[in-house]
Design an enzyme around this catalytic site. Structure first.
Site, mmCIF file in Angstrom:
data_model
loop_
_atom_site.group_PDB
_atom_site.id
_atom_site.type_symbol
_atom_site.label_atom_id
_atom_site.label_comp_id
_atom_site.label_asym_id
_atom_site.label_seq_id
_atom_site.Cartn_x
_atom_site.Cartn_y
_atom_site.Cartn_z
ATOM 1 N N CYS A 62 0.783 -1.057 -0.092
ATOM 2 C CA CYS A 62 0.151 -0.001 -0.138
ATOM 3 C C CYS A 62 0.913 1.154 -0.038
ATOM 4 O O CYS A 62 0.341 2.334 -0.258
ATOM 5 C CB CYS A 62 -0.931 -0.049 1.234
ATOM 6 S SG CYS A 62 -0.151 0.160 2.886
ATOM 7 N N HIS A 99 -2.424 11.531 15.129
ATOM 8 C CA HIS A 99 -2.795 10.729 14.049
ATOM 9 C C HIS A 99 -1.686 9.909 13.352
ATOM 10 O O HIS A 99 -0.384 10.491 13.292
ATOM 11 C CB HIS A 99 -3.359 11.893 12.728
ATOM 12 C CG HIS A 99 -3.512 11.097 11.558
ATOM 13 N ND1 HIS A 99 -4.637 10.307 11.348
ATOM 14 C CD2 HIS A 99 -2.745 10.976 10.513
ATOM 15 C CE1 HIS A 99 -4.701 9.830 9.958
ATOM 16 N NE2 HIS A 99 -3.360 10.358 9.396
ATOM 17 N N HIS A 102 -4.722 4.711 9.251
ATOM 18 C CA HIS A 102 -5.880 4.119 9.360
ATOM 19 C C HIS A 102 -5.780 2.675 9.191
ATOM 20 O O HIS A 102 -4.710 1.803 9.061
ATOM 21 C CB HIS A 102 -6.530 4.318 7.749
ATOM 22 C CG HIS A 102 -6.852 6.004 7.857
ATOM 23 N ND1 HIS A 102 -5.897 6.939 7.547
ATOM 24 C CD2 HIS A 102 -7.987 6.580 8.066
ATOM 25 C CE1 HIS A 102 -6.533 8.077 7.415
ATOM 26 N NE2 HIS A 102 -7.806 7.901 7.890
ATOM 27 N N ASP A 106 -9.184 -5.766 5.668
ATOM 28 C CA ASP A 106 -8.683 -6.561 4.749
ATOM 29 C C ASP A 106 -7.271 -7.339 4.963
ATOM 30 O O ASP A 106 -6.678 -7.518 4.056
ATOM 31 C CB ASP A 106 -8.752 -6.116 3.358
ATOM 32 C CG ASP A 106 -7.924 -4.770 3.179
ATOM 33 O OD1 ASP A 106 -7.152 -4.618 4.175
ATOM 34 O OD2 ASP A 106 -7.834 -4.109 1.930
ATOM 35 N N ARG A 114 -5.318 -4.488 8.630
ATOM 36 C CA ARG A 114 -4.379 -4.066 8.037
ATOM 37 C C ARG A 114 -4.153 -2.418 8.613
ATOM 38 O O ARG A 114 -4.994 -1.589 8.170
ATOM 39 C CB ARG A 114 -4.542 -4.008 6.428
ATOM 40 C CG ARG A 114 -3.271 -3.268 5.725
ATOM 41 C CD ARG A 114 -3.568 -3.630 4.349
ATOM 42 N NE ARG A 114 -4.779 -3.213 3.895
ATOM 43 C CZ ARG A 114 -4.894 -2.051 3.037
ATOM 44 N NH1 ARG A 114 -4.042 -1.030 3.107
ATOM 45 N NH2 ARG A 114 -6.100 -1.965 2.592
ATOM 46 N N CYS A 116 -2.428 0.846 8.229
ATOM 47 C CA CYS A 116 -1.480 1.399 7.324
ATOM 48 C C CYS A 116 -1.000 2.751 8.119
ATOM 49 O O CYS A 116 -1.784 3.931 8.116
ATOM 50 C CB CYS A 116 -2.184 1.813 6.084
ATOM 51 S SG CYS A 116 -2.518 0.310 4.791
#
Length: 127
Positions: A62, A99, A102, A106, A114, A116
C-alpha cells in the site's frame, strides 16, 4: 499529554508535525520505515508510546508501513473518518492523540486487520 501547537512544532520535524498534529498523510512509498526489516518496536514519534512490534509488520504493497495488530490493547484509539468521500477508520495514539494512519479489515493474517501507518508518525527502536 497536552502540548500546544508551538511546543509540538519545536519537538517534531515539519512532516511529523503535519502528519501527527494536522492529520496529513505522507506520500506513499516515501516513508523511511516502509522497508525497515529490523526486529524491534515501533513507537509514537510524539510521546514514545510503544504501538507495533516488528513481528506484526508485513508488506501490504500500500505504500506505508503495515501491521496486522497493535502491541497492546488500548495503545490506539479509533475514529470514524469520512474525509475525501471515503469511509475509513482513523488510528490515533491513545496517549497523545497523534494521527497515525488508518486501519482496514482486509489484512492477510488471522487478525484480518491492516494498519497502514505513516512512517513520519513512528519512531523505531531496534532490539
Amino acid at each position: 499529554m497536552v502540548k500546544d501547537e508551538q511546543e509540538w512544532q519545536g519537538l517534531l520535524t515539519e512532516l511529523a508535525f503535519q502528519v501527527t498534529r494536522k492529520g496529513a498523510t505522507e506520500r506513499p512509498f516515501t516513508g523511511t520505515l516502509l522497508h525497515n526489516k529490523e526486529q524491534g518496536m515501533y513507537h509514537c514519534v510524539c510521546c514514545d508510546l510503544p504501538l507495533f512490534s516488528s513481528v506484526s509488520k508485513f508488506d501490504s504493497g500500500c505504500g506505508w508501513p503495515s501491521f496486522d495488530k497493535i502491541a497492546e490493547s488500548r495503545v490506539v484509539t479509533f475514529v470514524r473518518d469520512q474525509s475525501h468521500n471515503m469511509e475509513r477508520i482513523e488510528v490515533r495514539c491513545s496517549q497523545c492523540d497523534a494521527h497515525l494512519g488508518h486501519v482496514f479489515n482486509d489484512g492477510p493474517t488471522d487478525t484480518g486487520e491492516r494498519y497502514c501507518i505513516n512512517s513520519a508518525a513512528l519512531g523505531f527502536t531496534a532490539e
